[in-house]
Enzyme design. Sequence first.
Site, short mmCIF file in Angstrom:
data_model
loop_
_atom_site.label_atom_id
_atom_site.label_comp_id
_atom_site.label_asym_id
_atom_site.label_seq_id
_atom_site.Cartn_x
_atom_site.Cartn_y
_atom_site.Cartn_z
N SER A 124 3.26 18.74 -0.50
CA SER A 124 4.22 19.64 -1.14
C SER A 124 3.72 21.08 -1.11
O SER A 124 2.51 21.32 -1.15
CB SER A 124 4.39 19.19 -2.59
OG SER A 124 4.99 20.20 -3.35
N TYR A 150 1.06 15.86 -11.12
CA TYR A 150 1.75 15.50 -9.87
C TYR A 150 1.20 16.32 -8.71
O TYR A 150 0.81 15.78 -7.67
CB TYR A 150 3.27 15.73 -10.01
CG TYR A 150 3.97 15.76 -8.68
CD1 TYR A 150 4.22 14.60 -7.97
CD2 TYR A 150 4.37 16.97 -8.10
CE1 TYR A 150 4.84 14.63 -6.73
CE2 TYR A 150 5.00 17.01 -6.86
CZ TYR A 150 5.23 15.83 -6.19
OH TYR A 150 5.84 15.88 -4.96
N LYS A 154 -1.18 15.48 -5.07
CA LYS A 154 -0.93 15.91 -3.68
C LYS A 154 -2.18 16.56 -3.10
O LYS A 154 -2.59 16.28 -1.97
CB LYS A 154 0.25 16.89 -3.62
CG LYS A 154 1.57 16.27 -4.02
CD LYS A 154 2.04 15.24 -3.01
CE LYS A 154 3.19 14.40 -3.47
NZ LYS A 154 3.42 13.20 -2.72
#
Length: 339
Positions: A124, A150, A154
């Site tokens: 992301s 989150y 990544k």
Amino acid sequence: MKILVTGGAGYIGSHTCVELVQAGHDIVVVDNFVNSSMEAIRRVRKLCGTEFPFEEIDLTDGPATDRLLEKYPVDVVMHFAGLKAVGESVQIPIEYYRNNLGSTLSLLSAMKKHGVKNFVFSSSATVYGADAPVPYKEDSPVSRITSSPYGNTKLMIEYILKDTVRAVPGFNAALLRYFNPVGAHESGEIGEDPSGIPNNLMPYIAKVAVGKLDKIHIFGNDYDTPDGTCLRDYIHVVDLAKGHVAALKKLEENCGVFVCNLGTGKATSVLEMVKAFSAACGKDLPYDFAPRREGDLPETWADPTYARETLGWTAEKGIKEMCEDVWRWQSRNPNGYRD
Ligand code: NAD
Ligand code: UFG
């Protein structure tokens, strides 16, 4: 190529399955339906015109993941499976680390055992962090820590994959950094189907358009941007899916670590998006201005040059098509896959 698509019942995975099959690849799909349903698989099979194999497995289950790769000798693992709600990850970080890191580690262990050496990862733009100048380029420094658990998963998975490439001869990892995926398949058969009240802008707008929510709340209109609302690089999910097909070429070239933005390079404001969707659905959608949302950056967009030069891939669909395709999906499936 033979490709294991994890999270293939989800939003981006389902669209990528369609593009992979259309490009002539063989797919095996796995999902545990924590954020999706079997109906998505049925519709993808219908669109593809093939009954590709599907397995319901939780990828944090190491032995089950091992058996999966034993049963299906694949060339590539495309790993979409993961939990993805930024706000929720702040509330339940352990679940996010366990699921996102655990599933990746199970896959890598099973791949090592079965000699599978190509991995495509759904990363992301959030890994670039608050200080990176826009547009983001692949060689912009990534942040040491992102604004959410989150985002940290990544970042950590990117490091795990880079270490794996260093350690395992012949191992290739494509780290694809998505910007803001929106849109739906033009057939109206598959699309984004969030459970509960959506956190992200596009599905929220779509629920207002279909009458499931009253009004759009625009988080902040006092940013230092042309109309005061935040700017994002919205990319049509089918373009994003095609970017994955293009990335397979790099794996065939034995790329080692390949980091690539998947964005359009164009910035659109929240207000512009609301207006574009109003035009697509043929009615003025109600909105108000609400306070800024914590953690939002004023502007993020991609420099898409590297993707164009290395993959020969460029996003083709604009905001109008993104909104029209979401409207087709949402108006035909007001309750998503539950209809
Ligand atoms: P999604 O929730 O629609 O799809 C993810 C799928 O993975 C779901 O079908 C879910 O059931 C499945 N899954 C989750 N954990 C699993 C597990 N342990 N075992 C098996 N299946 C599991 O999300 P999406 O929008 O399609 O995102 C796909 C990937 O892209 C995710 O990794 C996400 O973090 C990443 N990504 C998404 C965005 C975005 O805005 N949608 C942006 C950047 C990156
Ligand atoms: N927004 C609103 N109202 C809403 C929802 C969103 O005004 O109801 C605004 C946000 O404040 C932001 C813009 O719309 O300015 C886009 O917000 P999204 O939640 O749709 O997307 P984000 O850019 O916040 O998040 C996306 C992905 C994440 C990823 C992040 C950073 O969803 O997975 O980009 O790359 F981590």
